[in-house]
Write a protein that holds these residues in place. Structure first.
Motif, short mmCIF file in Angstrom:
data_model
loop_
_atom_site.label_atom_id
_atom_site.label_comp_id
_atom_site.label_asym_id
_atom_site.label_seq_id
_atom_site.Cartn_x
_atom_site.Cartn_y
_atom_site.Cartn_z
N GLY A 102 2.36 1.60 -3.45
CA GLY A 102 1.33 2.06 -4.39
C GLY A 102 1.01 3.53 -4.21
N LEU A 103 0.94 3.97 -2.96
CA LEU A 103 0.70 5.38 -2.68
C LEU A 103 1.84 6.24 -3.22
CD1 LEU A 103 -0.95 7.61 -1.27
CD2 LEU A 103 0.37 7.13 0.80
N ALA A 106 5.38 9.13 2.31
CA ALA A 106 5.15 7.76 1.85
C ALA A 106 6.44 6.95 1.84
CB ALA A 106 4.52 7.77 0.45
N ALA A 161 4.09 14.82 0.65
CA ALA A 161 3.32 13.57 0.75
C ALA A 161 4.13 12.39 0.23
CB ALA A 161 2.01 13.70 -0.03
N ALA A 168 0.83 -1.21 0.00
CA ALA A 168 0.00 0.00 0.00
C ALA A 168 0.86 1.25 0.00
CB ALA A 168 -0.92 0.00 1.21
N ALA A 169 1.93 1.28 0.80
CA ALA A 169 2.82 2.44 0.84
C ALA A 169 3.51 2.63 -0.51
CB ALA A 169 3.85 2.28 1.95
N VAL A 185 1.48 6.54 -6.99
CA VAL A 185 0.37 7.45 -7.33
C VAL A 185 0.78 8.90 -7.10
CG1 VAL A 185 -1.94 8.18 -6.60
CG2 VAL A 185 -1.46 5.77 -7.00
N LEU A 186 1.46 9.18 -5.99
CA LEU A 186 1.86 10.56 -5.70
C LEU A 186 2.89 11.06 -6.71
CD1 LEU A 186 2.08 10.41 -1.83
CD2 LEU A 186 0.49 11.77 -3.18
#
Length: 63
Positions: free
Chosen positions: A14-15, A47, A43, A11-12, A18-19
């Motif tokens: 993937g975040l 992450a 951000a 999840a981290a 995305v960022l």
């Protein structure tokens, strides 16, 4: 079987992706101010910190 720390790391990561892609897209449009880009940078940095912490915790659980 994927455990909780593996999901957290995924999840981290993937975040982070995305960022980074979002910041690149927003910068390409050029219609936003610098504070918006800084927020994306902060951000993404957060992450990365979370990703490193989760991966370190995962390594520690393996020992």
């Amino acid at each position: 079987m994927i455990h909780g720390l593996d999901w957290a790391a995924a999840a981290a990561f993937g975040l982070l992706i995305v960022l980074v892609l979002g910041r690149t897209a927003v910068a390409e449009f050029g219609t936003v101010e610098r504070p918006v880009l800084r927020r994306f940078d902060f951000a993404a940095g957060a992450a990365v910190v979370v990703l490193v912490a989760v991966l370190a915790a995962r390594v520690m659980t393996q020992l």
